[in-house]
Design a protein around this motif. Structure first.
Motif, PDB file in Angstrom:
ATOM      1  N   MET A  17      12.400  -8.160 -35.132  1.00 27.15           N
ATOM      2  CA  MET A  17      13.781  -8.634 -35.076  1.00 27.15           C
ATOM      3  C   MET A  17      14.653  -7.625 -34.348  1.00 27.15           C
ATOM      4  N   SER A  18      15.432  -8.096 -33.392  1.00 22.94           N
ATOM      5  CA  SER A  18      16.380  -7.250 -32.689  1.00 22.94           C
ATOM      6  C   SER A  18      17.767  -7.558 -33.230  1.00 22.94           C
ATOM      7  N   TYR A  19      18.424  -6.561 -33.770  1.00 22.22           N
ATOM      8  CA  TYR A  19      19.722  -6.782 -34.402  1.00 22.22           C
ATOM      9  C   TYR A  19      20.809  -7.039 -33.360  1.00 22.22           C
ATOM     10  N   GLN A  20      21.745  -7.914 -33.746  1.00 24.77           N
ATOM     11  CA  GLN A  20      22.846  -8.269 -32.862  1.00 24.77           C
ATOM     12  C   GLN A  20      24.173  -7.957 -33.535  1.00 24.77           C
ATOM     13  N   LYS A  21      25.209  -7.922 -32.730  1.00 34.82           N
ATOM     14  CA  LYS A  21      26.539  -7.609 -33.226  1.00 34.82           C
ATOM     15  C   LYS A  21      26.903  -8.502 -34.414  1.00 34.82           C
ATOM     16  N   GLY A  22      27.334  -7.890 -35.490  1.00 38.70           N
ATOM     17  CA  GLY A  22      27.698  -8.629 -36.688  1.00 38.70           C
ATOM     18  C   GLY A  22      26.632  -8.619 -37.763  1.00 38.70           C
ATOM     19  N   ASP A  23      25.373  -8.328 -37.395  1.00 40.13           N
ATOM     20  CA  ASP A  23      24.310  -8.235 -38.400  1.00 40.13           C
ATOM     21  C   ASP A  23      24.554  -7.027 -39.309  1.00 40.13           C
ATOM     22  N   SER A  65      16.092  -1.672 -26.263  1.00 42.20           N
ATOM     23  CA  SER A  65      15.113  -0.585 -26.192  1.00 42.20           C
ATOM     24  C   SER A  65      15.279   0.266 -24.941  1.00 42.20           C
ATOM     25  N   ALA A  66      16.434   0.188 -24.277  1.00 45.92           N
ATOM     26  CA  ALA A  66      16.662   0.967 -23.063  1.00 45.92           C
ATOM     27  C   ALA A  66      16.523   2.456 -23.353  1.00 45.92           C
ATOM     28  N   GLN A  70      14.231   0.718 -30.939  1.00 42.21           N
ATOM     29  CA  GLN A  70      15.402  -0.038 -30.522  1.00 42.21           C
ATOM     30  C   GLN A  70      16.613   0.692 -31.079  1.00 42.21           C
ATOM     31  N   TRP A  71      17.729   0.588 -30.403  1.00 45.67           N
ATOM     32  CA  TRP A  71      18.903   1.303 -30.887  1.00 45.67           C
ATOM     33  C   TRP A  71      20.178   0.536 -30.578  1.00 45.67           C
ATOM     34  N   LYS A 115      16.130   2.109 -34.682  1.00 48.90           N
ATOM     35  CA  LYS A 115      15.094   1.408 -35.440  1.00 48.90           C
ATOM     36  C   LYS A 115      13.740   1.732 -34.823  1.00 48.90           C
ATOM     37  N   PHE A 116      12.847   2.309 -35.601  1.00 53.09           N
ATOM     38  CA  PHE A 116      11.510   2.629 -35.115  1.00 53.09           C
ATOM     39  C   PHE A 116      10.639   1.376 -35.177  1.00 53.09           C
ATOM     40  N   LEU A 117      10.030   1.039 -34.054  1.00 56.61           N
ATOM     41  CA  LEU A 117       9.149  -0.131 -34.011  1.00 56.61           C
ATOM     42  C   LEU A 117       7.800   0.172 -34.651  1.00 56.61           C
ATOM     43  N   SER A 118       7.465   1.436 -34.731  1.00 57.16           N
ATOM     44  CA  SER A 118       6.210   1.874 -35.343  1.00 57.16           C
ATOM     45  C   SER A 118       6.444   3.252 -35.942  1.00 57.16           C
TER      46      SER A 118
END
Length: 334
Positions: free
Chosen positions: A1-7, A21-22, A28-29, A43-46
Motif C-alpha cells: 500500500m502506498s499512502y496518499q494525502k489524508g491517510d 519511492s523516489a 517509500q517516503w 516506510k520500509f518495504l522490507s
C-alpha cells in the motif's frame, strides 16, 4: 500500500504528501503531520513482520519474525548511539520507530524531523567561495558528530546531505542511517549497502569478496566525503583516466584521481588563472581524503580542522593585509 494525502498511519500521523519511492531504494517516503508538526516519514518495504494470517509455514514466518527483530534492534542501536545529538542539529535523528499494518503483515516506519532544504543542494559549486567553504565545513562537522558517537554512515552522498538555509548561510545536515553500522560491529557483507558511486575502494572490495577482506571503517566515510567535497567545490567528481564508471574502480586498478581545479579572474588583468592559492589548498585536502590506503587518509577531526582554518583565515578577516597573509601562508606550503 502506498499512502496518499489524508491517510492516517498508526492512528496518529496524517499524511500531507503522497508517498513515493523516489531516491528511496527499498523504501517509500512522504510527509505527515502530528500534533501540529510536520515530519518526514519513511516506510520500509522490507522486511515485513508476518501477521497471524500471513501466508507460509509457521517455521518460515518465525524466521521472518526473527529477521525483523534483528532489523529493529539495529535501527534502535543506531538511534541510541545518536541520542546525544538531540533534534535540530547537524544530524537528522529518528524521533519515532514502529511497525504498522494488519493481520497479514506489518511494515516498519521511521519518523524524523522535516527539514526545509535549500534549492541549491545540487549547486553548491555555484556559490561564492566563502559560502561554498562554509557548507563543506558544516558537512565535515556533521560527520564528526557521527564518528564521535561511534557511527559509520556508509552511504554518504549528496542526497543524504541536506542543505538548509540558516541566517543567510547554507548549512549541511546528514540524514539516512539505514545503511549505517556501529564501529566494531560485525555484519555480513551481504547486508552492507550504499551507492557504488561513493564507495571507498576497501568498501567495494569487501562487498566484492563477500567479506573476505577487512570491513569498512570510519575512513570509508572520509573517502565518500572527499568525493562530495570535490563536487561542492568544483562542480564535478574527480576525473579518471580510462574507462571506469566509479572512482573506486580506478583506484583499485592503480589509476589516479585528478581533482578539477578552479579558474579565477585576476584582479589585475581580468584573465583566468589556475593557481588560486585557496583552491590549491582545498584540492590538496580533498586529495588526501581520496588516498587508496585508508590509513593515510585524515580522520574527520583533521578534515574539519583544516577546513576551519582555511575558512577563518580566508574569510573572517576581510582586510587586504590578512588576505595577502593567507596567500603567502598557503603558497609557502606548496
Amino acid at each position: 500500500m502506498s499512502y496518499q494525502k489524508g491517510d492516517v498511519i498508526a492512528e496518529k500521523y496524517i499524511v500531507t504528501r503522497d508517498f513515493d519511492s523516489a531516491n528511496g531504494g527499498q523504501c517509500q517516503w512522504g510527509f505527515a503531520v502530528y500534533n501540529g508538526k510536520e515530519y518526514f516519514v519513511k516506510k520500509f518495504l522490507s522486511p515485513v513482520f508476518p501477521g497471524k494470517n500471513a501466508p507460509g509455514s509457521e517455521k518460515g514466518k518465525q524466521k521472518r519474525r526473527d529477521q525483523c527483530e534483528q532489523f529493529a534492534i539495529k535501527q534502535l542501536a543506531i538511534q541510541q548511539a545518536l541520542s546525544a545529538c538531540g533534534t535540530g542539529g547537524s544530524v537528522v535523528v529518528m524521533v519515532d520507530f514502529f511497525k504498522y499494518g494488519d493481520e497479514y503483515g506489518e511494515h516498519y516506519f521511521k519518523v524524523c524531523e522535516k527539514i526545509d532544504t535549500s534549492s541549491l543542494s545540487k549547486e553548491i559549486h555555484t556559490l561564492e567561495p566563502k559560502k561554498r567553504l562554509f557548507v563543506m565545513l558544516t558537512a565535515a562537522g556533521a560527520l564528526k558528530i557521527l564518528h564521535s558517537n561511534g557511527v559509520i554512515h556508509l552511504d554518504l552522498k549528496p542526497d543524504n546531505i541536506l542543505i538548509k538555509e540558516w541566517e543567510g548561510k547554507q548549512v549541511a545536515k546528514i540524514i539516512d542511517f539505514d545503511s549505517s553500522i556501529l564501529e566494531g560491529e560485525v555484519i555480513s557483507a551481504e547486508f552492507l549497502v550504499g551507492d557504488p558511486v561513493y564507495y571507498s575502494p576497501e568498501f567495494a572490495k569487501h562487498i566484492a569478496t563477500a567479506g573476505e577482506t577487512p570491513a569498512p571503517t570510519k575512513k570509508s566515510d572520509i573517502f565518500s566525503l572527499g568525493l562530495i567535497l570535490c563536487q561542492y567545490w568544483t562542480g564535478n567528481r574527480p576525473f579518471v583516466l580510462g574507462d571506469y564508471t566509479y572512482a573506486h574502480e580506478a583506484i583499485l586498478n592503480g589509476k589516479k584521481l585528478e581533482i578539477p581545479s578552479i579558474k579565477t579572474k585576476s584582479k589585475l588583468s581580468g584573465s583566468l588563472i589556475d593557481k588560486n592559492p585557496l583552491d590549491v589548498e582545498i584540492r590538496k585536502l580533498i586529495g588526501s581524503m581520496l588516498k587508496f590506503n585508508h590509513e593515510e587518509r585524515p580522520d574527520i577531526n583533521e578534515v574539519q580542522k583544516q577546513l576551519k582554518e582555511l575558512y577563518n583565515k580566508g574569510f573572517l578577516a576581510d582586510t587586504k593585509e590578512n588576505k595577502n597573509k593567507l596567500v603567502m601562508n598557503i603558497m609557502n606550503k606548496l
